[in-house]
Design an enzyme around this catalytic site. Structure first.
Site, short mmCIF file in Angstrom:
data_model
loop_
_atom_site.label_atom_id
_atom_site.label_comp_id
_atom_site.label_asym_id
_atom_site.label_seq_id
_atom_site.Cartn_x
_atom_site.Cartn_y
_atom_site.Cartn_z
N CYS A 90 8.79 8.75 30.90
CA CYS A 90 7.45 8.75 31.48
C CYS A 90 7.20 10.08 32.21
CB CYS A 90 7.28 7.53 32.39
SG CYS A 90 5.56 7.15 32.78
N HIS A 107 9.20 2.57 29.18
CA HIS A 107 10.26 2.43 30.19
C HIS A 107 11.40 1.54 29.70
CE1 HIS A 107 8.29 4.53 33.47
NE2 HIS A 107 7.15 3.99 33.06
N GLU A 159 14.26 1.44 30.85
CA GLU A 159 15.05 0.98 32.00
C GLU A 159 14.54 -0.34 32.56
OE1 GLU A 159 12.77 3.29 31.95
OE2 GLU A 159 11.94 3.82 33.90
#
Lengths: 943, 242
Positions: B95, B206, B208
């Site tokens: 990002c 994302h 994560e």
């Protein structure tokens, strides 16, 4: 229209014009069309004003390095006058001097890093085509709604003058004395009015008496300090008032709520109605702080800034707990989106413009803070046209240092950290306690603050460093909210006394009067009580992070509030007078007498059409266009999201948050229904508590470990009917809290949400109570969504349906009147606990509560979320009631065939299998059938 | 031994803890280093075997996403990041981290405002498509995870696109070209690209935020699968090999 300060001579002024790109032009053109300006097309550019002793080569390098984008239209550097293209109307806008402007600050800072010292200011430029036909009035409306907010910006046809912050005047240390002693009531009333103190006549009288006894007149800052501290916003004087009704005097409202909580003795309540936020610890021992605030008045006149700083403010409340923020909520109420702009009250922004700004403001702050915005509601009603409501809530995980906060000790330093102080948001507390009129936007200009979420992000990091340890470096803290330093320092030093020097306060720019420094509501500031030995370390650490930090004085022990500007006295007041000197407000209330007769009228409707109309009603229709603009994933703890189903196609009830390293978490549920409040405020309170409880129960949380938050947005409480509604609502809140075993831990009231039109007519908002439920989720892996999960599963309706249409959305969309507001359901709490036990056993696949629009809407939404079909049969008490009545206490459960006996055994005759889930995407209710795609089209609209 | 990893942040970064958690789950030993901590903590970056540049709003993205982050990183780190790449250290920019890598010239193309003109947060499915990229190599199934950005529309000139395709450097594509599958209007539905070594991956979504079963529980079905943990495991394996 040119009224910005003239640029200083000597330094060269350059202007960079950077076209915004198609995405922005499309959005503007769409918004203009929404406002009724169909033939218009807009082209927007950003303007960067650069001023300094530098040459064109340096300026070009700034443009290339700091402003130009690869693959974007190149920015133009212009020195001198701009040519206006023929056939186009050009409007330029510049941000006013002194208004927070992160872009300008960053531009100057980054330019300085590359060796070029310049001052920077920003603006926008709009080229319009198709505006030829517009009248002067329409054009002005368009500019003020879409292109420029005069509260924070100036505008001009053609070239605008930039608002360089340094162009403000020189430092001043004027302290004005306001003659009050021995003056008659008319004079006191005039001072009250002229200075916008928003005090009651009795309060002005008490102030005059105090100073008469002291033998001196007050300073401007003293008067302002008292007005802020005594405002409804800060002292909750209506909730503390003595209220007389036809049935005798009632216990003050805040005391009713407090005592209800105390009597319930819930073991998980650690702190209720004390300090900045309520604090609970559920079975997992995790301590959570929760708070919700309103930012209604600022959002009405500057929607982006108002909502933006509303989020920032409630986050600071939670930081002050002290806690690390982990979730945000927002409940928004607007006027009708399609309103013709000619029908708008004078000086009021269009609801579509307010909505766009508010949503962007909420998104900007939460997203940049990195705290997920996970729960909320959006409501529309004509009553909110001039008074939109913006409720912002925050949950945080309490820091270790909480146990060691002893309160300030004499000798402790007063340290202000965060942003620097400017002329922003002066008199916010008194402003929010006033009724608005057509000129509010102009006179209240300074009452609006602009936020800088990145500063608050760093403040949060700093506080975690200082306080998330067994030996915190801070003994007490509070945030600078309404009233600025005057409220924060006055509140923190209430028990000790405090002495500060305003010359030590970091300023954004010179030229502030002492009282302005004292009252400024510049954002992102916290006041800390720091032991003297730690003060330097705290200040240095804050500065290392790039924050402003200053030691402005000490806590004394003499129980006086002493404020100096250098050696000049500014405020000298005893804390006792400031905090206990306000005469108790006395008010009269006329209690409502709602219709609660059993409803005997059968209702008929074109059922297929009615369901589609309900699904399309803006209160019920999909909120995805708003929800997807909020980051609801950051922190990686979101388990049940605000949109349900793997396509995120359906609406959720509660949302569940559980950090990935922990088995347990919490759920948030929201209840709000102002339409019920119009007919039966007491039952509205029951209904919205029930809604919040249904939401958290349906998502897998434990209804027996749930705390509540109240937020009241009301009209002027000095009108007996309006106050009567409030009294009845508080009574309902207390009864509901006891019924559900869910104590209130915090709350907030926002009163005087009224608008006086130029012809003198008053418009009040509908009585709006928002209930937030914060509940324990013992096993996050067992949380439940609302989307259907599998064909072949059964659907079980729990709770009872009776004929209750008062305030219903069925009435709203069919034009019907009458009926009773749904009555409290005394059996609901026990049933919710049994449903929770079934969920813990893994016997429930999905669950969705029945709320606005009734069961038909619930089943349609479950189908849309899972993109599966539903077939159900419905009987009692009659078809219309079965489908559209809004009786409380009902949740639909999706259950596997083999688990039905166990579920029915547990819930007894309070549950019935009403149908099942099928693969084909449709809804069949009795003899009526809808295609899934048709339902979805109605519900999602043009989202 | 767990490979030491750095999560690089700047003031305004906000997903560093999410990234650190994912790295831990994948077997690395992460610490966060902020540009404000330089030059004092430069040694930790020099010793790191893996670097993640985390998402957020560095410097408020005041002059456009990732720009000041890139300028400040260059000022404070010099060419340390390119040096790390030449030593074989895998780098992931997520990002705002992707935006920073593009602004600094370590990855080609540009990230512009989303086509719809505003921030967008929703779950997407990503098709891994590069065998050159050490992060996506041999991923067996699509990755499902959220996007959360306002400036994520990947654009590049035709020559660059042709080069990315021919060199197998398009690391991820969104499941389809149309909104909402492609949430920002990226050209050719490109969600992530890598550099010519395959070590540096930049992506807008994302990963994560989908490394545990629970994070994806409501978002994953038999048809729409895909934890992002294998992506991080790939990165850690490449760190071990370097």
């Amino acid at each position: 229209m040119k009224n910005g300060p003239e640029p200083a001579s000597g330094a060269s002024l350059a202007k960079v014009i950077k076209p915004c790109g198609a995405h922005r032009n499309r959005a503007l053109t769409r918004q203009a069309r929404q406002l009724g300006f169909a033939g218009l097309s807009l082209k927007a550019s950003e303007i960067f004003f650069l001023r300094g002793e530098t040459d064109t080569a340096n300026l070009r390098s700034i443009v290339t390095r700091l402003l130009d984008d690869a693959l974007g239209e190149a920015a133009r550097l212009e020195v001198g006058t701009t040519a206006v293209p023929a056939g186009r109307l050009v409007i330029e806008v510049a941000r006013r001097a002194g208004v927070t402007d992160r872009v300008a600050t960053q531009l100057a800072e980054s330019a300085a890093r590359s060796g070029c010292r310049i001052e920077a200011a920003t603006g926008s430029r709009f080229e319009m085509t198709g505006a030829g036909e517009l009248s002067e009035k329409d054009l002005r409306f368009l500019v003020h709604n879409l292109l420029c907010n005069p509260v924070i910006e100036t505008w001009s046809f053609g070239e605008v003058q930039p608002g360089f912050t340094s162009a403000t005047t020189e430092e001043s240390s004027t302290v004005e004395i306001v003659p009050l002693c021995g003056r008659p009531p008319e004079v006191l009333a005039r001072v009250n009015n002229e200075r916008a103190l928003a005090l009651d006549p009795e309060e002005m009288e008490a102030v005059a008496q105090y100073f008469t006894a002291e033998g001196r007149d007050p300073t401007d800052a003293e008067l302002e300090t008292i007005a802020q501290t005594w405002s409804d916003h800060c002292s909750h004087k209506t909730f503390a008032a003595r209220i007389e009704t036809d049935q005798g005097e009632v216990v003050p409202l805040l005391r009713q709520l407090r005592e209800t909580t105390r009597e319930m003795r819930a073991p998980f309540v650690l702190s209720a109605f004390d300090g900045n936020a309520g604090i609970v610890a559920f079975a997992d021992g995790v301590r959570l702080a929760i708070k919700a605030e309103t930012h209604n008045h600022p959002s009405a006149i500057e929607p982006f800034g108002g909502a933006n700083t509303g989020v920032g403010g409630v986050i600071r409340d939670v930081l002050a707990a002290p806690a690390r923020p982990v979730a945000l909520t927002d409940i928004l109420c607007f006027g009708p989106r399609e309103l013709d702009h000619h029908d708008l009250p004078e000086g009021v922004l269009h609801p579509a413009v307010i909505k766009e700004g508010v949503v962007e403001g909420v998104a900007d702050y939460g997203n940049k803070m990195g705290v997920p915005t996970v729960a909320g509601a959006v409501l529309y009603d004509a009553g909110y046209t001039a008074n939109p409501l913006v409720f912002c809530g925050c949950v945080g995980e309490v820091l270790q240092g909480y146990d060691k906060l002893s309160g300030p000790q004499p000798g402790d330093r007063v340290v202000v950290v965060g942003g620097a102080t400017g002329r922003d948001g002066i008199r916010g507390a008194t402003f929010s306690s006033m009724t608005m009129d057509a000129t509010t936007g102009e006179v209240a200009g300074a009452s609006v603050q602009i936020g800088d979420p990145i500063i608050e992000r760093l403040v949060a990091d700093l506080l975690v460093e200082l306080l998330d340890r067994p030996d915190p470096l801070v003994r007490a803290l509070t945030d600078c909210g309404a009233g600025g330093l005057s409220s924060a320092v006055g509140e923190l030093g209430e028990t000790t006394g405090v002495s500060v020097d305003l010359t030590a306060v970091d300023r954004k720019y010179a030229g502030l009067q002492p009282w302005e420094v004292w009252l400024s509501e510049a954002q992102e500031r916290m006041v800390l009580a720091v032991p003297p030995a730690q003060a330097t370390a705290v200040v240095e650490r804050a500065r290392h992070l790039g924050l402003s930090a200053c030691d402005i004085g000490e806590f004394t022990g003499d129980r006086r509030l002493l404020v100096r500007h250098g050696t000049k006295p500014v405020v000298d007041l005893p804390m006792e007078f400031l905090h206990q000197g306000r005469p108790v407000r006395r008010l009269r209330a006329k209690l409502p007498s709602p219709d609660r007769e059993p409803d005997t009228r059968r209702r008929e409707a074109d059922i297929p059409k009615t369901l589609l109309t309900l699904l399309a009603h803006p209160n019920i229709a999909s909120k995805e266009a708003v929800i997807h603009r909020y980051d609801h994933e950051v922190l990686g703890a979101t388990v049940i999201r605000p949109m349900a189903g793997s396509d995120q196609s359906g609406p959720s009830d509660g949302t569940v948050i559980a950090p990935p390293h922990r088995p347990s978490g919490f759920a948030l549920g929201i209840g709000v229904n102002a339409r019920y409040g119009l007919y039966d405020p007491e039952h509205m309170a029951h209904a919205v508590v029930d809604e919040a409880m249904r939401n958290i129960t349906a998502s897998g949380a434990d209804p027996a470990q749930t705390a509540l938050l109240d937020n009241f947005s009301w009209g002027d409480p000095r009108r007996p009917e309006t106050l009567g509604d409030l009294v009845a609502t508080v009574r309902g809140c207390c009864a509901a809290a006891q019924l559900y075993g869910a104590p209130f831990v915090s709350g907030k009231d926002s009163l005087n949400n009224e608008y006086v039109a130029s012809d003198g007519t008053r418009r009040s908002i509908p009585p709006t109570l928002v209930i937030t439920a914060l509940a324990h989720v013992p096993e996050a892996d067992r949380s439940i969504g609302t989307a259907l999960r599998g064909a072949g599963h059964a659907l079980v309706l729990t709770g009872r349906t009776t004929r209750e249409f008062g305030g219903s959305h069925y009435n709203l969309v069919t034009g019907n009147e009458g009926g009773t507001v749904p009555a409290p359901d005394a059996s609901a709490p026990a049933r919710y606990r049994r449903i929770h036990a079934l969920m813990r056993e893994g016997l429930v696949e999905s669950a969705h509560d029945v709320s606005e629009g009734g069961l038909a809407v619930t089943l349609a939404e479950m189908a849309i979320g899972g993109r599966l079909g539903v077939e159900a049969t419905l009987e009692e008490p009659d078809e219309c009631s079965a489908l559209f009545s809004e009786s409380l206490g009902r949740i639909v459960l999706e259950v596997r065939e083999e688990n039905i006996p166990r579920v029915l055994q547990s819930l007894g005759d309070e549950a019935a299998v009403i149908g099942g889930v099928v693969t084909d995407y449709h809804l069949r209710l009795g003899t009526h059938r809808w295609d899934g795609t048709a339902l979805e089209r109605a519900w999602r609209g043009d989202a | 031994m767990k490979p030491p990893a750095i999560v690089l942040t700047a003031p305004g970064t906000n997903r560093q803890n999410d990234a650190a958690f994912a790295l831990e789950q994948a077997g690395a030993s992460p610490v966060c280093v902020d540009l404000l901590d330089l030059p004092g903590r430069r040694g930790e970056i020099e010793r790191a075997k893996l670097i993640v540049i985390a998402g957020g709003f560095s410097y408020g993205d005041a002059l456009g996403s990732g720009r000041v982050f890139a300028l400040e990183a260059e000022r404070l780190l010099g060419d340390l990041l390119p040096q790390k790449v030449s030593q074989g250290t895998p780098i992931l920019g997520v990002c705002n981290g992707f935006q920073m890598l593009v602004r600094s010239g370590m990855l080609p193309g540009a990230l512009q405002h989303n086509e719809r003109g505003h921030f967008e947060c929703r779950w997407v499915s990503l098709q891994p498509s590069s065998q050159l990229c050490v992060w996506t190599r041999a991923l067996e199934e699509p990755v499902r995870c959220p996007v959360a950005h306002g400036e994520g529309r990947y654009l590049a000139g035709n020559a660059v696109l042709e080069q990315l395709r021919s060199e197998d450097r398009v690391a991820f594509r969104y499941a389809a070209d149309a909104y909402p599958d492609n949430p920002n209007g990226s050209v050719e539905a490109i969600a992530g690209v890598c550099d010519s070594t395959g070590l540096v991956l930049g992506m807008m979504p994302h990963p994560e935020n989908h490394v545990t079963e629970r994070q994806g529980r409501a978002m994953v079905t038999a048809q729409k699968r895909g934890s992002a943990l294998p992506l991080f495991r790939n990165g850690v394996a490449a760190a071990r090999a370097s």
